[in-house]
Design a protein around this motif. Sequence first.
Motif, PDB file in Angstrom:
ATOM      1  N   GLU A   1     -13.780  83.766  43.903  1.00  0.00           N
ATOM      2  CA  GLU A   1     -14.755  84.854  43.842  1.00  0.00           C
ATOM      3  C   GLU A   1     -15.951  84.433  44.696  1.00  0.00           C
ATOM      4  N   PHE A   2     -16.729  85.421  45.104  1.00  0.00           N
ATOM      5  CA  PHE A   2     -17.861  85.163  45.988  1.00  0.00           C
ATOM      6  C   PHE A   2     -19.053  85.991  45.524  1.00  0.00           C
ATOM      7  N   ILE A   3     -20.211  85.336  45.416  1.00  0.00           N
ATOM      8  CA  ILE A   3     -21.444  86.031  45.049  1.00  0.00           C
ATOM      9  C   ILE A   3     -22.461  85.799  46.160  1.00  0.00           C
ATOM     10  N   LYS A   4     -23.079  86.879  46.639  1.00  0.00           N
ATOM     11  CA  LYS A   4     -24.088  86.720  47.687  1.00  0.00           C
ATOM     12  C   LYS A   4     -25.211  85.825  47.159  1.00  0.00           C
ATOM     13  N   SER A   5     -25.553  84.796  47.938  1.00  0.00           N
ATOM     14  CA  SER A   5     -26.515  83.802  47.438  1.00  0.00           C
ATOM     15  C   SER A   5     -27.873  84.419  47.133  1.00  0.00           C
ATOM     16  N   GLU A   6     -28.238  85.456  47.874  1.00  0.00           N
ATOM     17  CA  GLU A   6     -29.542  86.090  47.634  1.00  0.00           C
ATOM     18  C   GLU A   6     -29.573  86.837  46.308  1.00  0.00           C
ATOM     19  N   GLU A   7     -28.354  87.143  45.758  1.00  0.00           N
ATOM     20  CA  GLU A   7     -28.273  87.870  44.484  1.00  0.00           C
ATOM     21  C   GLU A   7     -27.915  86.945  43.322  1.00  0.00           C
ATOM     22  N   PHE A   8     -27.615  85.682  43.634  1.00  0.00           N
ATOM     23  CA  PHE A   8     -27.004  84.803  42.637  1.00  0.00           C
ATOM     24  C   PHE A   8     -27.865  84.637  41.382  1.00  0.00           C
ATOM     25  N   PHE A   9     -29.170  84.529  41.554  1.00  0.00           N
ATOM     26  CA  PHE A   9     -30.034  84.269  40.406  1.00  0.00           C
ATOM     27  C   PHE A   9     -30.563  85.546  39.752  1.00  0.00           C
ATOM     28  N   THR A  10     -30.027  86.699  40.164  1.00  0.00           N
ATOM     29  CA  THR A  10     -30.393  87.957  39.504  1.00  0.00           C
ATOM     30  C   THR A  10     -29.481  88.175  38.299  1.00  0.00           C
ATOM     31  N   ASP A  11     -29.844  89.108  37.437  1.00  0.00           N
ATOM     32  CA  ASP A  11     -28.996  89.431  36.289  1.00  0.00           C
ATOM     33  C   ASP A  11     -27.734  90.144  36.762  1.00  0.00           C
ATOM     34  N   ASN A  12     -26.591  89.664  36.293  1.00  0.00           N
ATOM     35  CA  ASN A  12     -25.308  90.331  36.535  1.00  0.00           C
ATOM     36  C   ASN A  12     -25.029  90.616  38.015  1.00  0.00           C
ATOM     37  N   PRO A  13     -25.027  89.608  38.884  1.00  0.00           N
ATOM     38  CA  PRO A  13     -24.748  89.838  40.313  1.00  0.00           C
ATOM     39  C   PRO A  13     -23.304  90.295  40.536  1.00  0.00           C
TER      40      PRO A  13
ATOM     41  N   ARG B   1     -19.600  90.368  41.771  1.00  0.00           N
ATOM     42  CA  ARG B   1     -18.602  89.343  42.081  1.00  0.00           C
ATOM     43  C   ARG B   1     -17.557  89.945  43.023  1.00  0.00           C
ATOM     44  N   TYR B   2     -17.464  89.394  44.219  1.00  0.00           N
ATOM     45  CA  TYR B   2     -16.551  89.917  45.238  1.00  0.00           C
ATOM     46  C   TYR B   2     -15.259  89.096  45.261  1.00  0.00           C
ATOM     47  N   THR B   3     -14.154  89.757  45.604  1.00  0.00           N
ATOM     48  CA  THR B   3     -12.890  89.051  45.824  1.00  0.00           C
ATOM     49  C   THR B   3     -12.605  89.013  47.323  1.00  0.00           C
ATOM     50  N   ILE B   4     -11.501  88.385  47.693  1.00  0.00           N
ATOM     51  CA  ILE B   4     -11.254  88.062  49.099  1.00  0.00           C
ATOM     52  C   ILE B   4     -11.223  89.299  50.001  1.00  0.00           C
ATOM     53  N   GLY B   5     -10.739  90.422  49.500  1.00  0.00           N
ATOM     54  CA  GLY B   5     -10.647  91.613  50.346  1.00  0.00           C
ATOM     55  C   GLY B   5     -11.972  92.316  50.578  1.00  0.00           C
ATOM     56  N   GLU B   6     -13.053  91.837  49.922  1.00  0.00           N
ATOM     57  CA  GLU B   6     -14.335  92.534  49.987  1.00  0.00           C
ATOM     58  C   GLU B   6     -15.408  91.780  50.769  1.00  0.00           C
ATOM     59  N   VAL B   7     -15.097  90.574  51.233  1.00  0.00           N
ATOM     60  CA  VAL B   7     -16.131  89.745  51.861  1.00  0.00           C
ATOM     61  C   VAL B   7     -16.409  90.183  53.301  1.00  0.00           C
ATOM     62  N   GLU B   8     -17.590  89.776  53.814  1.00  0.00           N
ATOM     63  CA  GLU B   8     -18.017  90.112  55.167  1.00  0.00           C
ATOM     64  C   GLU B   8     -18.298  88.835  55.958  1.00  0.00           C
ATOM     65  N   LEU B   9     -18.325  88.985  57.262  1.00  0.00           N
ATOM     66  CA  LEU B   9     -18.657  87.857  58.133  1.00  0.00           C
ATOM     67  C   LEU B   9     -20.137  87.495  58.007  1.00  0.00           C
ATOM     68  N   ASN B  10     -20.419  86.193  58.150  1.00  0.00           N
ATOM     69  CA  ASN B  10     -21.793  85.675  58.310  1.00  0.00           C
ATOM     70  C   ASN B  10     -22.729  85.999  57.151  1.00  0.00           C
ATOM     71  N   VAL B  11     -22.187  86.215  55.970  1.00  0.00           N
ATOM     72  CA  VAL B  11     -23.000  86.402  54.757  1.00  0.00           C
ATOM     73  C   VAL B  11     -22.913  85.117  53.949  1.00  0.00           C
ATOM     74  N   ASN B  12     -24.032  84.674  53.403  1.00  0.00           N
ATOM     75  CA  ASN B  12     -24.039  83.449  52.609  1.00  0.00           C
ATOM     76  C   ASN B  12     -23.564  83.753  51.187  1.00  0.00           C
ATOM     77  N   TYR B  13     -22.408  83.172  50.803  1.00  0.00           N
ATOM     78  CA  TYR B  13     -21.833  83.393  49.471  1.00  0.00           C
ATOM     79  C   TYR B  13     -21.811  82.100  48.664  1.00  0.00           C
ATOM     80  N   VAL B  14     -22.070  82.234  47.366  1.00  0.00           N
ATOM     81  CA  VAL B  14     -21.806  81.130  46.439  1.00  0.00           C
ATOM     82  C   VAL B  14     -20.324  81.184  46.095  1.00  0.00           C
ATOM     83  N   LEU B  15     -19.653  80.035  46.185  1.00  0.00           N
ATOM     84  CA  LEU B  15     -18.207  79.977  45.950  1.00  0.00           C
ATOM     85  C   LEU B  15     -17.931  79.767  44.459  1.00  0.00           C
ATOM     86  N   ILE B  16     -17.140  80.684  43.886  1.00  0.00           N
ATOM     87  CA  ILE B  16     -16.770  80.638  42.469  1.00  0.00           C
ATOM     88  C   ILE B  16     -15.248  80.497  42.400  1.00  0.00           C
TER      89      ILE B  16
END
Length: 492
Positions: free
Chosen positions: A300-312, A314-329
Amino acid sequence: MSIKSIAAKIFAKKIHKKTLQWASKPVETQQKVFEDLIRLAKNTQFGKDHKFDEIKSFQDFAKQVPIRDYEELKPYVDKVVKGESDVLWKGKPLYFAKTSGTTSGAKYIPLTKESMPFHILAARNAILSYIHETGNAHFVDGKMIFLQGSPILEEKNGIKLGRLSGIVAHFVPSYLQKNRMPSWETNCIEDWETKVDAIVEETINENMSVISGIPSWVQMYFEKLQEKANKPVGELFKNFNLFIYGGVNFEPYRAKFENLIGRKVDSIELFPASEGFFAYQDSQKEKGMLLLLNAGIFYEFIKSEEFFTDNPKRYTIGEVELNVNYVLIISTNAGLWAYNIGDTIQFTSLQPYRVIVSGRIKHYISAFGEHVIGKEVEHALKEAMENTDIRVNEFTVAPQIAPETGLPYHEWFIEFENEPNNLEEFALTIDAAMRKQNVYYDDLIVGKVLRTLVITKVSKNGFQEYMKSIGKLGGQNKLPRLSNDRKIADQL
């Protein structure tokens, strides 16, 4: 060409075909991994607590299984460590990979009979991928060195434990045993400096063709080799043409390595951790590492800019974009569920899915809202060193919030091999590269909240002495590139 190298090429072609099969069907591959994980763990304590028998989709899973880090998963891990069965995964783990924690002391990461083979296969397939792409296989006839932790294992309630690299040493394939260095006895030496000295003695007259390890510790080995032989490493090891590394970005070390070796060599980047082997460099031409979607790990992937917000989200592999900073779950066949490993990644390709490691979610500087990450400081330093003879051994960055005079600033602690003639001019070059990458940092400079960065020179071997002082010299230990406080800075 030897029989061994011919066989390696044939095997490499076979593995390449298998890789294409799953890499060309990423969403389906991950869906199968997800379904297998839920099915196999539904009767565990964790599975029952989170109603795995009711989970029919990823949306169900995301509702029922919150994101956790080690501290939050620790009550379950403690039960496993005490010897209980069927807690996070069916049965008991084969091993615990013991790592140093932050607030909880030692961390015990389970390795199961289902997860362990993937650590070995991924490392093997990385080399086979290189052979298939380049046609180079002659190195299989030379000696190979893997700078790693001690393979001596302890035992806790019937389960063996040790450093991941030490555990993996027990799984080296028989066809590599004759080529592998250092000797078992040398590998068991605990003190890192003593161990490196012994490795130098063992290898200095050998036909070394592959060298592998974390760049900062391989650098220490190369420096000792060069000092003893009084010649570049590439001249000493004429058939050394492949460097395999992981754990940190190689770019800040590349110029220094080329100087120590005396020529360029090919390299393969790996992305392993105690929690799983996530990716390896599958191409010498393309940027990034192939994300391993069929290795018993659901991502799963969470955008790092949203990680510390409430209930960010959660993206799966088919939803990710290029050059976005994701936290790896990750959720794994070792029993880690919606687990935050702390790394941040960016996708460099979506066909196939390739990633770079951009930093650590806890290793950043945002003392003033600038959101600076590891990838940015590494890139800025690399850009500043381009087309110069400046070489850096090691560096780290911290905020100086309350200077004695003037505005606050970012303080760069740098150990130079070849330092610039004009340190202030070099600092401004790095600063300009930082401002190009990070709009928040640029705004703070323009708005006179921060002044341009300041470089503090670290004496030769200063970082090694620091790591030694905290008991983390060698092995798999890495110096953080960034800190949002001054704990490291003040000790330096």
